[in-house]
Design a protein around this motif. Structure first.
Motif, PDB file in Angstrom:
ATOM      1  N   MET A 282       0.845  -1.206   0.000  1.00 11.93           N
ATOM      2  CA  MET A 282       0.000   0.000   0.000  1.00 11.93           C
ATOM      3  C   MET A 282       0.877   1.252   0.000  1.00 11.93           C
ATOM      4  O   MET A 282       0.641   2.195  -0.729  1.00 11.93           O
ATOM      5  CB  MET A 282      -0.897   0.022   1.242  1.00 11.93           C
ATOM      6  CG  MET A 282      -1.860  -1.136   1.307  1.00 11.93           C
ATOM      7  SD  MET A 282      -2.693  -1.118   2.907  1.00 11.93           S
ATOM      8  CE  MET A 282      -3.337  -2.770   2.924  1.00 11.93           C
ATOM      9  N   MET A 283       1.923   1.230   0.830  1.00 15.71           N
ATOM     10  CA  MET A 283       2.768   2.418   0.980  1.00 15.71           C
ATOM     11  C   MET A 283       3.606   2.677  -0.262  1.00 15.71           C
ATOM     12  O   MET A 283       3.921   3.821  -0.569  1.00 15.71           O
ATOM     13  CB  MET A 283       3.686   2.253   2.197  1.00 15.71           C
ATOM     14  CG  MET A 283       2.925   2.308   3.508  1.00 15.71           C
ATOM     15  SD  MET A 283       4.079   2.358   4.881  1.00 15.71           S
ATOM     16  CE  MET A 283       3.799   0.793   5.629  1.00 15.71           C
ATOM     17  N   SER A 284       3.961   1.594  -0.975  1.00 15.16           N
ATOM     18  CA  SER A 284       4.864   1.784  -2.113  1.00 15.16           C
ATOM     19  C   SER A 284       4.127   1.840  -3.445  1.00 15.16           C
ATOM     20  O   SER A 284       4.747   1.849  -4.504  1.00 15.16           O
ATOM     21  CB  SER A 284       5.914   0.667  -2.139  1.00 15.16           C
ATOM     22  OG  SER A 284       5.269  -0.589  -2.099  1.00 15.16           O
ATOM     23  N   GLY A 285       2.787   1.886  -3.407  1.00  8.53           N
ATOM     24  CA  GLY A 285       2.023   2.091  -4.639  1.00  8.53           C
ATOM     25  C   GLY A 285       2.108   3.555  -5.042  1.00  8.53           C
ATOM     26  O   GLY A 285       2.786   4.360  -4.403  1.00  8.53           O
ATOM     27  N   ASN A 286       1.397   3.888  -6.116  1.00  2.10           N
ATOM     28  CA  ASN A 286       1.457   5.277  -6.567  1.00  2.10           C
ATOM     29  C   ASN A 286       0.044   5.779  -6.883  1.00  2.10           C
ATOM     30  O   ASN A 286      -0.520   5.343  -7.868  1.00  2.10           O
ATOM     31  CB  ASN A 286       2.350   5.353  -7.812  1.00  2.10           C
ATOM     32  CG  ASN A 286       2.659   6.779  -8.168  1.00  2.10           C
ATOM     33  OD1 ASN A 286       2.308   7.696  -7.435  1.00  2.10           O
ATOM     34  ND2 ASN A 286       3.303   6.976  -9.312  1.00  2.10           N
ATOM     35  N   PRO A 287      -0.539   6.623  -6.048  1.00  2.00           N
ATOM     36  CA  PRO A 287       0.022   7.207  -4.842  1.00  2.00           C
ATOM     37  C   PRO A 287      -0.018   6.216  -3.667  1.00  2.00           C
ATOM     38  O   PRO A 287      -0.980   5.468  -3.518  1.00  2.00           O
ATOM     39  CB  PRO A 287      -0.924   8.383  -4.558  1.00  2.00           C
ATOM     40  CG  PRO A 287      -2.243   7.960  -5.136  1.00  2.00           C
ATOM     41  CD  PRO A 287      -1.922   7.089  -6.308  1.00  2.00           C
ATOM     42  N   GLY A 288       1.026   6.259  -2.852  1.00  2.00           N
ATOM     43  CA  GLY A 288       1.078   5.372  -1.691  1.00  2.00           C
ATOM     44  C   GLY A 288       0.154   5.869  -0.592  1.00  2.00           C
ATOM     45  O   GLY A 288      -0.225   7.045  -0.570  1.00  2.00           O
ATOM     46  N   TYR A 289      -0.239   4.989   0.287  1.00  2.00           N
ATOM     47  CA  TYR A 289      -1.101   5.398   1.400  1.00  2.00           C
ATOM     48  C   TYR A 289      -0.814   4.532   2.615  1.00  2.00           C
ATOM     49  O   TYR A 289      -0.221   3.453   2.505  1.00  2.00           O
ATOM     50  CB  TYR A 289      -2.578   5.331   0.998  1.00  2.00           C
ATOM     51  CG  TYR A 289      -3.066   3.963   0.577  1.00  2.00           C
ATOM     52  CD1 TYR A 289      -2.802   3.471  -0.703  1.00  2.00           C
ATOM     53  CD2 TYR A 289      -3.778   3.150   1.458  1.00  2.00           C
ATOM     54  CE1 TYR A 289      -3.241   2.220  -1.095  1.00  2.00           C
ATOM     55  CE2 TYR A 289      -4.226   1.900   1.074  1.00  2.00           C
ATOM     56  CZ  TYR A 289      -3.949   1.436  -0.205  1.00  2.00           C
ATOM     57  OH  TYR A 289      -4.375   0.190  -0.579  1.00  2.00           O
ATOM     58  N   ILE A 290      -1.234   5.023   3.774  1.00  2.00           N
ATOM     59  CA  ILE A 290      -0.937   4.340   5.042  1.00  2.00           C
ATOM     60  C   ILE A 290      -2.236   4.085   5.782  1.00  2.00           C
ATOM     61  O   ILE A 290      -3.004   5.020   6.019  1.00  2.00           O
ATOM     62  CB  ILE A 290      -0.006   5.221   5.915  1.00  2.00           C
ATOM     63  CG1 ILE A 290       1.293   5.526   5.144  1.00  2.00           C
ATOM     64  CG2 ILE A 290       0.296   4.546   7.247  1.00  2.00           C
ATOM     65  CD1 ILE A 290       2.231   6.479   5.872  1.00  2.00           C
ATOM     66  N   LEU A 291      -2.490   2.840   6.114  1.00  2.00           N
ATOM     67  CA  LEU A 291      -3.709   2.530   6.868  1.00  2.00           C
ATOM     68  C   LEU A 291      -3.414   2.264   8.344  1.00  2.00           C
ATOM     69  O   LEU A 291      -4.321   2.247   9.168  1.00  2.00           O
ATOM     70  CB  LEU A 291      -4.441   1.322   6.265  1.00  2.00           C
ATOM     71  CG  LEU A 291      -4.970   1.490   4.829  1.00  2.00           C
ATOM     72  CD1 LEU A 291      -5.758   0.252   4.408  1.00  2.00           C
ATOM     73  CD2 LEU A 291      -5.839   2.736   4.696  1.00  2.00           C
ATOM     74  N   MET A 292      -2.137   2.032   8.665  1.00  5.40           N
ATOM     75  CA  MET A 292      -1.796   1.817  10.073  1.00  5.40           C
ATOM     76  C   MET A 292      -1.887   3.143  10.821  1.00  5.40           C
ATOM     77  O   MET A 292      -1.664   4.207  10.225  1.00  5.40           O
ATOM     78  CB  MET A 292      -0.372   1.258  10.193  1.00  5.40           C
ATOM     79  CG  MET A 292      -0.265  -0.162   9.697  1.00  5.40           C
ATOM     80  SD  MET A 292       1.344  -0.895  10.044  1.00  5.40           S
ATOM     81  CE  MET A 292       2.322  -0.259   8.727  1.00  5.40           C
ATOM     82  N   LYS A 293      -2.232   3.064  12.099  1.00  2.00           N
ATOM     83  CA  LYS A 293      -2.263   4.252  12.959  1.00  2.00           C
ATOM     84  C   LYS A 293      -1.111   4.148  13.959  1.00  2.00           C
ATOM     85  O   LYS A 293      -0.473   3.088  14.074  1.00  2.00           O
ATOM     86  CB  LYS A 293      -3.593   4.303  13.732  1.00  2.00           C
ATOM     87  CG  LYS A 293      -4.814   4.323  12.846  1.00  2.00           C
ATOM     88  CD  LYS A 293      -5.123   5.719  12.414  1.00  2.00           C
ATOM     89  CE  LYS A 293      -6.439   5.745  11.668  1.00  2.00           C
ATOM     90  NZ  LYS A 293      -6.516   6.743  10.652  1.00  2.00           N
ATOM     91  N   GLU A 294      -0.920   5.221  14.729  1.00  2.36           N
ATOM     92  CA  GLU A 294       0.147   5.173  15.740  1.00  2.36           C
ATOM     93  C   GLU A 294      -0.020   3.973  16.660  1.00  2.36           C
ATOM     94  O   GLU A 294       0.937   3.285  17.012  1.00  2.36           O
ATOM     95  CB  GLU A 294       0.095   6.433  16.601  1.00  2.36           C
ATOM     96  CG  GLU A 294       0.773   7.621  15.962  1.00  2.36           C
ATOM     97  CD  GLU A 294       0.394   8.893  16.686  1.00  2.36           C
ATOM     98  OE1 GLU A 294      -0.013   9.829  15.988  1.00  2.36           O
ATOM     99  OE2 GLU A 294       0.489   8.929  17.931  1.00  2.36           O
ATOM    100  N   GLY A 295      -1.286   3.732  17.039  1.00  2.58           N
ATOM    101  CA  GLY A 295      -1.583   2.608  17.944  1.00  2.58           C
ATOM    102  C   GLY A 295      -1.163   1.281  17.339  1.00  2.58           C
ATOM    103  O   GLY A 295      -0.693   0.376  18.048  1.00  2.58           O
ATOM    104  N   THR A 296      -1.326   1.155  16.013  1.00  2.00           N
ATOM    105  CA  THR A 296      -0.956  -0.103  15.340  1.00  2.00           C
ATOM    106  C   THR A 296       0.546  -0.351  15.531  1.00  2.00           C
ATOM    107  O   THR A 296       0.971  -1.448  15.915  1.00  2.00           O
ATOM    108  CB  THR A 296      -1.258  -0.006  13.815  1.00  2.00           C
ATOM    109  OG1 THR A 296      -2.535   0.593  13.630  1.00  2.00           O
ATOM    110  CG2 THR A 296      -1.200  -1.354  13.151  1.00  2.00           C
ATOM    111  N   ILE A 297       1.338   0.683  15.271  1.00  4.32           N
ATOM    112  CA  ILE A 297       2.805   0.546  15.353  1.00  4.32           C
ATOM    113  C   ILE A 297       3.236   0.259  16.804  1.00  4.32           C
ATOM    114  O   ILE A 297       4.095  -0.582  17.060  1.00  4.32           O
ATOM    115  CB  ILE A 297       3.499   1.865  14.898  1.00  4.32           C
ATOM    116  CG1 ILE A 297       2.951   2.330  13.550  1.00  4.32           C
ATOM    117  CG2 ILE A 297       5.021   1.738  14.926  1.00  4.32           C
ATOM    118  CD1 ILE A 297       3.546   1.689  12.352  1.00  4.32           C
TER     119      ILE A 297
END
Ligand code: DP6
Length: 383
Positions: A282-297
Protein backbone atom coordinates in the motif's frame (compact mmCIF):
# COMPACT_ATOMS: atom_id res chain seq x y z
CA UNK A 1 -1.25 -23.84 -18.69
CA UNK A 2 -4.19 -21.76 -17.58
CA UNK A 3 -6.65 -23.45 -15.31
CA UNK A 4 -10.24 -23.89 -16.51
CA UNK A 5 -12.97 -22.25 -14.46
CA UNK A 6 -15.77 -24.60 -13.37
CA UNK A 7 -18.10 -21.72 -14.34
CA UNK A 8 -18.96 -23.24 -17.75
CA UNK A 9 -19.92 -26.52 -16.11
CA UNK A 10 -22.07 -24.69 -13.57
CA UNK A 11 -23.86 -22.85 -16.40
CA UNK A 12 -24.43 -26.14 -18.26
CA UNK A 13 -25.82 -27.84 -15.19
CA UNK A 14 -27.72 -24.78 -13.94
CA UNK A 15 -31.12 -25.52 -12.47
CA UNK A 16 -34.07 -23.86 -14.10
CA UNK A 17 -37.26 -23.58 -12.13
CA UNK A 18 -39.09 -26.89 -11.60
CA UNK A 19 -42.82 -26.87 -12.54
CA UNK A 20 -43.93 -26.11 -9.00
CA UNK A 21 -41.92 -24.44 -6.29
CA UNK A 22 -43.02 -24.68 -2.69
CA UNK A 23 -42.03 -21.71 -0.62
CA UNK A 24 -39.23 -22.51 1.80
CA UNK A 25 -36.62 -21.08 4.14
CA UNK A 26 -32.92 -21.86 4.53
CA UNK A 27 -30.68 -20.69 7.35
CA UNK A 28 -26.91 -20.67 7.68
CA UNK A 29 -24.22 -19.36 10.00
CA UNK A 30 -21.03 -18.53 8.15
CA UNK A 31 -17.79 -17.34 9.81
CA UNK A 32 -15.40 -14.60 8.80
CA UNK A 33 -11.77 -15.52 8.21
CA UNK A 34 -8.33 -14.05 8.78
CA UNK A 35 -5.68 -14.40 6.09
CA UNK A 36 -2.17 -15.55 7.01
CA UNK A 37 -0.80 -15.28 3.46
CA UNK A 38 -2.66 -12.31 2.02
CA UNK A 39 -4.73 -12.05 -1.13
CA UNK A 40 -3.81 -8.65 -2.56
CA UNK A 41 -4.51 -7.81 -6.18
CA UNK A 42 -6.81 -9.47 -8.68
CA UNK A 43 -7.59 -9.92 -12.37
CA UNK A 44 -11.02 -9.92 -14.01
CA UNK A 45 -13.78 -12.03 -12.46
CA UNK A 46 -12.12 -12.01 -9.06
CA UNK A 47 -9.17 -14.19 -10.06
CA UNK A 48 -6.44 -13.51 -7.47
CA UNK A 49 -2.94 -12.39 -8.46
CA UNK A 50 -1.52 -14.69 -5.81
CA UNK A 51 -2.68 -17.62 -3.68
CA UNK A 52 -3.72 -17.05 -0.05
CA UNK A 53 -4.30 -19.09 3.12
CA UNK A 54 -6.59 -18.22 6.02
CA UNK A 55 -8.47 -19.75 8.92
CA UNK A 56 -12.09 -19.16 9.82
CA UNK A 57 -13.07 -17.68 13.16
CA UNK A 58 -15.30 -19.41 15.69
CA UNK A 59 -17.33 -16.52 17.06
CA UNK A 60 -17.29 -13.89 14.29
CA UNK A 61 -20.25 -15.08 12.30
CA UNK A 62 -22.89 -13.88 9.83
CA UNK A 63 -26.27 -15.41 10.38
CA UNK A 64 -28.51 -15.51 7.32
CA UNK A 65 -32.12 -16.55 6.73
CA UNK A 66 -33.32 -16.68 3.15
CA UNK A 67 -37.02 -17.24 2.44
CA UNK A 68 -37.97 -18.05 -1.14
CA UNK A 69 -41.21 -18.34 -3.09
CA UNK A 70 -42.23 -18.12 -6.75
CA UNK A 71 -42.18 -14.48 -7.83
CA UNK A 72 -45.63 -13.27 -8.86
CA UNK A 73 -45.96 -12.00 -12.42
CA UNK A 74 -46.78 -8.51 -11.18
CA UNK A 75 -43.89 -8.53 -8.79
CA UNK A 76 -42.88 -5.47 -6.84
CA UNK A 77 -39.41 -5.72 -5.28
CA UNK A 78 -38.04 -9.17 -6.09
CA UNK A 79 -35.67 -9.20 -3.15
CA UNK A 80 -36.10 -7.73 0.28
CA UNK A 81 -33.17 -7.46 2.65
CA UNK A 82 -32.95 -6.66 6.34
CA UNK A 83 -29.59 -6.24 8.07
CA UNK A 84 -29.90 -6.40 11.87
CA UNK A 85 -33.66 -6.04 11.39
CA UNK A 86 -33.36 -2.83 9.35
CA UNK A 87 -33.42 -1.92 5.69
CA UNK A 88 -29.91 -0.87 4.61
CA UNK A 89 -29.99 0.53 1.05
CA UNK A 90 -26.22 0.24 0.50
CA UNK A 91 -26.11 -3.42 1.51
CA UNK A 92 -29.25 -4.13 -0.53
CA UNK A 93 -27.68 -2.49 -3.59
CA UNK A 94 -24.54 -4.64 -3.30
CA UNK A 95 -26.68 -7.75 -2.81
CA UNK A 96 -28.87 -6.96 -5.85
CA UNK A 97 -25.89 -6.49 -8.11
CA UNK A 98 -24.33 -9.67 -6.72
CA UNK A 99 -27.50 -11.68 -7.37
CA UNK A 100 -27.60 -10.31 -10.89
CA UNK A 101 -23.95 -11.13 -11.50
CA UNK A 102 -24.39 -14.79 -10.52
CA UNK A 103 -27.68 -15.17 -12.46
CA UNK A 104 -26.02 -17.20 -15.22
CA UNK A 105 -25.01 -19.85 -12.71
CA UNK A 106 -28.39 -19.81 -10.97
CA UNK A 107 -31.08 -18.99 -13.56
CA UNK A 108 -33.82 -20.18 -11.16
CA UNK A 109 -33.20 -17.01 -9.13
CA UNK A 110 -34.94 -14.96 -11.78
CA UNK A 111 -38.22 -16.66 -10.92
CA UNK A 112 -37.95 -16.44 -7.17
CA UNK A 113 -38.75 -13.75 -4.68
CA UNK A 114 -36.14 -13.79 -1.91
CA UNK A 115 -36.55 -12.47 1.59
CA UNK A 116 -33.07 -12.12 3.08
CA UNK A 117 -32.42 -11.39 6.75
CA UNK A 118 -28.88 -11.15 7.94
CA UNK A 119 -26.95 -10.10 11.04
CA UNK A 120 -23.39 -10.32 12.34
CA UNK A 121 -22.21 -11.40 15.77
CA UNK A 122 -19.41 -8.80 15.59
CA UNK A 123 -19.64 -5.01 15.41
CA UNK A 124 -19.21 -3.07 12.18
CA UNK A 125 -15.61 -1.83 11.63
CA UNK A 126 -14.23 -4.30 14.17
CA UNK A 127 -11.40 -5.28 11.83
CA UNK A 128 -13.29 -8.45 10.98
CA UNK A 129 -14.20 -8.93 7.34
CA UNK A 130 -18.00 -8.83 7.19
CA UNK A 131 -17.98 -9.21 3.41
CA UNK A 132 -16.23 -12.58 3.81
CA UNK A 133 -18.82 -14.02 6.21
CA UNK A 134 -21.69 -12.21 4.45
CA UNK A 135 -20.97 -13.47 0.94
CA UNK A 136 -20.05 -16.89 2.30
CA UNK A 137 -23.45 -17.02 4.01
CA UNK A 138 -25.52 -15.94 1.00
CA UNK A 139 -23.61 -18.30 -1.31
CA UNK A 140 -24.24 -21.26 1.02
CA UNK A 141 -27.93 -20.33 1.28
CA UNK A 142 -28.32 -20.10 -2.51
CA UNK A 143 -26.59 -23.42 -3.16
CA UNK A 144 -28.82 -24.92 -0.48
CA UNK A 145 -31.94 -23.57 -2.24
CA UNK A 146 -30.65 -24.87 -5.56
CA UNK A 147 -30.12 -28.32 -4.06
CA UNK A 148 -33.64 -28.30 -2.67
CA UNK A 149 -35.19 -27.25 -5.97
CA UNK A 150 -33.28 -29.98 -7.75
CA UNK A 151 -34.82 -32.63 -5.51
CA UNK A 152 -33.08 -32.42 -2.16
CA UNK A 153 -29.94 -34.32 -3.08
CA UNK A 154 -26.78 -32.69 -1.78
CA UNK A 155 -24.15 -32.92 -4.52
CA UNK A 156 -20.57 -33.54 -3.54
CA UNK A 157 -19.51 -30.14 -4.86
CA UNK A 158 -21.90 -28.17 -2.61
CA UNK A 159 -19.14 -26.39 -0.68
CA UNK A 160 -16.78 -25.80 -3.60
CA UNK A 161 -19.69 -24.33 -5.55
CA UNK A 162 -20.59 -22.10 -2.61
CA UNK A 163 -16.91 -21.08 -2.50
CA UNK A 164 -16.95 -20.33 -6.24
CA UNK A 165 -20.06 -18.15 -5.87
CA UNK A 166 -18.87 -16.45 -2.66
CA UNK A 167 -15.66 -15.44 -4.47
CA UNK A 168 -17.70 -13.51 -7.02
CA UNK A 169 -19.14 -11.41 -4.17
CA UNK A 170 -15.85 -10.84 -2.35
CA UNK A 171 -12.60 -12.69 -3.02
CA UNK A 172 -11.76 -13.53 0.57
CA UNK A 173 -15.33 -14.88 1.11
CA UNK A 174 -14.46 -18.03 -0.84
CA UNK A 175 -12.26 -19.07 2.12
CA UNK A 176 -15.15 -18.78 4.62
CA UNK A 177 -17.22 -21.79 3.58
CA UNK A 178 -15.02 -24.49 5.16
CA UNK A 179 -13.93 -25.24 8.69
CA UNK A 180 -10.39 -24.49 9.87
CA UNK A 181 -7.74 -23.49 7.34
CA UNK A 182 -8.20 -23.10 3.61
CA UNK A 183 -6.23 -22.28 0.51
CA UNK A 184 -7.46 -20.15 -2.37
CA UNK A 185 -5.47 -19.86 -5.58
CA UNK A 186 -3.76 -22.27 -7.94
CA UNK A 187 -0.57 -23.69 -6.47
CA UNK A 188 1.05 -26.26 -8.77
CA UNK A 189 2.28 -28.39 -5.87
CA UNK A 190 -1.20 -28.53 -4.29
CA UNK A 191 -3.44 -30.94 -6.18
CA UNK A 192 -7.04 -29.70 -6.26
CA UNK A 193 -6.18 -26.05 -5.56
CA UNK A 194 -7.88 -23.45 -7.75
CA UNK A 195 -8.06 -19.75 -8.59
CA UNK A 196 -11.85 -20.09 -8.76
CA UNK A 197 -12.65 -21.49 -5.33
CA UNK A 198 -10.93 -22.31 -2.08
CA UNK A 199 -10.15 -25.79 -0.77
CA UNK A 200 -9.94 -26.87 2.88
CA UNK A 201 -6.54 -27.80 4.31
CA UNK A 202 -7.78 -29.46 7.46
CA UNK A 203 -6.07 -32.80 7.12
CA UNK A 204 -2.73 -31.02 7.08
CA UNK A 205 -3.09 -29.05 10.29
CA UNK A 206 -0.82 -29.93 13.23
CA UNK A 207 -2.59 -29.98 16.61
CA UNK A 208 -0.60 -26.88 17.67
CA UNK A 209 -2.64 -24.84 15.21
CA UNK A 210 -6.03 -26.48 15.42
CA UNK A 211 -7.21 -24.22 18.23
CA UNK A 212 -5.03 -21.19 17.56
CA UNK A 213 -6.30 -18.01 19.16
CA UNK A 214 -6.99 -14.69 17.45
CA UNK A 215 -7.58 -11.65 19.69
CA UNK A 216 -8.57 -8.65 17.63
CA UNK A 217 -7.52 -5.24 18.95
CA UNK A 218 -9.84 -2.49 17.78
CA UNK A 219 -7.28 0.28 17.25
CA UNK A 220 -9.52 2.38 15.01
CA UNK A 221 -13.08 2.16 13.72
CA UNK A 222 -12.69 5.21 11.46
CA UNK A 223 -13.57 4.49 7.85
CA UNK A 224 -10.53 3.80 5.68
CA UNK A 225 -9.20 6.56 3.41
CA UNK A 226 -8.59 3.99 0.62
CA UNK A 227 -10.89 1.01 0.12
CA UNK A 228 -9.67 -2.54 -0.38
CA UNK A 229 -11.02 -2.58 -3.93
CA UNK A 230 -8.87 0.44 -4.80
CA UNK A 231 -5.93 -1.29 -3.08
CA UNK A 232 -6.45 -4.44 -5.17
CA UNK A 233 -6.60 -2.33 -8.35
CA UNK A 234 -3.38 -0.55 -7.50
CA UNK A 235 -1.51 -3.86 -7.56
CA UNK A 236 -1.94 -3.93 -11.34
CA UNK A 237 1.08 -1.96 -12.48
CA UNK A 238 2.64 -1.91 -9.01
CA UNK A 239 6.45 -1.69 -9.30
CA UNK A 240 6.91 -4.66 -6.93
CA UNK A 241 4.12 -6.80 -8.37
CA UNK A 242 6.24 -9.68 -9.65
CA UNK A 243 8.35 -9.84 -6.51
CA UNK A 244 5.25 -9.81 -4.34
CA UNK A 245 3.53 -12.61 -6.29
CA UNK A 246 6.67 -14.76 -6.09
CA UNK A 247 7.04 -14.05 -2.40
CA UNK A 248 3.41 -15.03 -1.73
CA UNK A 249 3.85 -18.30 -3.66
CA UNK A 250 6.94 -19.13 -1.59
CA UNK A 251 5.19 -18.17 1.62
CA UNK A 252 2.26 -20.44 0.75
CA UNK A 253 4.51 -23.50 0.42
CA UNK A 254 6.46 -22.59 3.55
CA UNK A 255 3.28 -21.98 5.54
CA UNK A 256 1.87 -25.35 4.50
CA UNK A 257 5.04 -27.02 5.79
CA UNK A 258 4.84 -24.98 8.99
CA UNK A 259 1.21 -25.78 9.75
CA UNK A 260 1.90 -29.46 9.09
CA UNK A 261 4.94 -29.52 11.38
CA UNK A 262 3.49 -27.38 14.18
CA UNK A 263 6.42 -24.91 14.20
CA UNK A 264 4.86 -21.89 15.93
CA UNK A 265 8.08 -19.81 15.83
CA UNK A 266 8.38 -20.02 12.03
CA UNK A 267 4.64 -19.37 11.81
CA UNK A 268 5.10 -16.08 13.69
CA UNK A 269 7.93 -14.93 11.40
CA UNK A 270 6.07 -15.79 8.20
CA UNK A 271 2.71 -14.34 9.25
CA UNK A 272 4.27 -11.03 10.32
CA UNK A 273 6.26 -10.88 7.10
CA UNK A 274 2.98 -11.22 5.15
CA UNK A 275 1.15 -8.57 7.19
CA UNK A 276 3.97 -6.03 6.83
CA UNK A 277 4.35 -6.80 3.12
CA UNK A 278 0.63 -6.14 2.59
CA UNK A 279 1.03 -2.69 4.11
CA UNK A 280 4.34 -2.15 2.32
CA UNK A 281 2.48 -2.73 -0.97
CA UNK A 282 0.00 0.00 0.00
CA UNK A 283 2.77 2.42 0.98
CA UNK A 284 4.86 1.78 -2.11
CA UNK A 285 2.02 2.09 -4.64
CA UNK A 286 1.46 5.28 -6.57
CA UNK A 287 0.02 7.21 -4.84
CA UNK A 288 1.08 5.37 -1.69
CA UNK A 289 -1.10 5.40 1.40
CA UNK A 290 -0.94 4.34 5.04
CA UNK A 291 -3.71 2.53 6.87
CA UNK A 292 -1.80 1.82 10.07
CA UNK A 293 -2.26 4.25 12.96
CA UNK A 294 0.15 5.17 15.74
CA UNK A 295 -1.58 2.61 17.94
CA UNK A 296 -0.96 -0.10 15.34
CA UNK A 297 2.80 0.55 15.35
CA UNK A 298 2.94 0.79 19.14
CA UNK A 299 1.08 -2.53 19.53
CA UNK A 300 3.38 -4.21 16.99
CA UNK A 301 6.52 -3.14 18.80
CA UNK A 302 5.14 -4.26 22.16
CA UNK A 303 4.24 -7.67 20.69
CA UNK A 304 7.81 -8.04 19.45
CA UNK A 305 9.24 -7.02 22.82
CA UNK A 306 6.94 -9.48 24.56
CA UNK A 307 8.00 -12.29 22.24
CA UNK A 308 11.66 -11.56 22.87
CA UNK A 309 11.36 -11.52 26.65
CA UNK A 310 8.98 -14.49 27.04
CA UNK A 311 9.82 -16.64 23.95
CA UNK A 312 6.05 -17.17 23.57
CA UNK A 313 5.43 -17.24 19.80
CA UNK A 314 2.72 -14.56 19.91
CA UNK A 315 2.53 -12.74 16.57
CA UNK A 316 0.37 -10.21 14.79
CA UNK A 317 -1.36 -9.96 11.48
CA UNK A 318 -3.16 -7.03 9.84
CA UNK A 319 -5.86 -6.79 7.23
CA UNK A 320 -6.32 -3.71 5.08
CA UNK A 321 -6.87 -1.50 8.12
CA UNK A 322 -5.41 -0.31 11.43
CA UNK A 323 -6.69 -3.09 13.70
CA UNK A 324 -4.33 -5.78 14.92
CA UNK A 325 -5.02 -9.52 15.12
CA UNK A 326 -2.93 -11.25 17.81
CA UNK A 327 -2.34 -14.90 16.98
CA UNK A 328 -1.13 -17.33 19.65
CA UNK A 329 -1.31 -20.95 20.87
CA UNK A 330 -4.27 -21.90 23.08
CA UNK A 331 -2.07 -22.93 26.04
CA UNK A 332 -0.62 -19.41 26.27
CA UNK A 333 -4.06 -17.80 26.49
CA UNK A 334 -3.94 -16.78 30.16
CA UNK A 335 -0.57 -15.07 29.75
CA UNK A 336 -1.55 -13.33 26.53
CA UNK A 337 -4.84 -12.09 27.98
CA UNK A 338 -2.91 -10.60 30.88
CA UNK A 339 -0.41 -8.98 28.50
CA UNK A 340 -3.31 -7.53 26.48
CA UNK A 341 -4.97 -6.16 29.63
CA UNK A 342 -1.72 -4.80 31.07
CA UNK A 343 -0.18 -3.29 27.95
CA UNK A 344 -2.33 -3.29 24.83
CA UNK A 345 -5.96 -2.36 25.59
CA UNK A 346 -4.92 1.28 26.03
CA UNK A 347 -4.32 1.49 22.28
CA UNK A 348 -7.83 0.24 21.52
CA UNK A 349 -10.94 2.36 21.09
CA UNK A 350 -12.96 2.09 24.28
CA UNK A 351 -10.53 -0.67 25.30
CA UNK A 352 -12.25 -2.99 22.82
CA UNK A 353 -10.78 -6.43 22.14
CA UNK A 354 -12.60 -9.38 20.55
CA UNK A 355 -11.28 -12.78 21.58
CA UNK A 356 -11.77 -15.41 18.91
CA UNK A 357 -10.09 -18.58 17.66
CA UNK A 358 -9.97 -21.09 14.81
CA UNK A 359 -13.52 -22.23 14.09
CA UNK A 360 -15.22 -25.26 12.65
CA UNK A 361 -16.83 -23.52 9.71
CA UNK A 362 -20.35 -22.80 8.53
CA UNK A 363 -23.34 -24.46 10.07
CA UNK A 364 -26.69 -25.11 8.50
CA UNK A 365 -29.38 -24.25 11.03
CA UNK A 366 -32.03 -26.79 11.99
CA UNK A 367 -31.35 -29.19 9.19
CA UNK A 368 -33.49 -32.27 9.02
CA UNK A 369 -31.26 -35.33 8.57
CA UNK A 370 -27.94 -33.56 8.10
CA UNK A 371 -26.07 -35.69 5.62
CA UNK A 372 -22.32 -36.17 5.57
CA UNK A 373 -22.03 -33.97 2.54
CA UNK A 374 -23.59 -31.12 4.47
CA UNK A 375 -20.74 -31.02 6.96
CA UNK A 376 -18.26 -28.40 5.88
CA UNK A 377 -14.55 -28.81 5.58
CA UNK A 378 -14.41 -32.50 4.87
CA UNK A 379 -13.12 -32.34 1.33
CA UNK A 380 -9.48 -33.17 1.06
CA UNK A 381 -6.65 -31.63 -0.83
CA UNK A 382 -3.47 -33.59 -1.23
CA UNK A 383 0.09 -32.56 -1.94
C1 DP6 B 1 -6.30 -7.65 2.99
O1 DP6 B 1 -11.80 -9.98 -0.22
O2 DP6 B 1 -12.23 -7.74 0.85
O3 DP6 B 1 -8.18 -8.91 3.73
O4 DP6 B 1 -12.39 -9.29 -3.46
O5 DP6 B 1 -12.48 -6.82 -3.56
O6 DP6 B 1 -14.02 -8.06 -2.01
P1 DP6 B 1 -12.67 -8.04 -2.70
O7 DP6 B 1 -11.56 -7.88 -1.57
P2 DP6 B 1 -11.47 -8.55 -0.14
O8 DP6 B 1 -9.90 -8.36 0.13
C2 DP6 B 1 -9.34 -8.86 1.30
C3 DP6 B 1 -7.92 -8.50 1.37
C4 DP6 B 1 -7.26 -8.80 2.68
C5 DP6 B 1 -6.40 -10.06 2.59
C6 DP6 B 1 -7.13 -11.38 2.59
O9 DP6 B 1 -8.21 -11.52 3.21
O10 DP6 B 1 -6.57 -12.31 1.99
Amino acid sequence: MNEFSPGKKYIREAQHLPPSVHPGVVQWNCPSNIALVKYWGKKEEQVPLNPSISFVLRRSITHITVGYEPAAEHKTAKTTLLFNGREEPEIKKRMDSYLESIGKYMPFLEHLRLKIETSNTFPHAAGIASSASGFGAIALALVDIENRLSGNTIPENTFSKASFLARLGSGSACRSVYGGFSLWGKVTQMKGSSDFYAVPLNDLIHKNFQHYRDSILLVSSASKPVSSSTGHQMMNGHPFLETRVNQAKKNILNLIDIIKSGDTGSFARLVENEALTLHAMMMSGNPGYILMKEGTIEVISRIRDFRKRTTIPLCFTLDAGANVHLLYPEETETMIRKFVDDELVYFCEENKVIHDEVGEGPVKIEPVNLSDNETAGRRKVSI
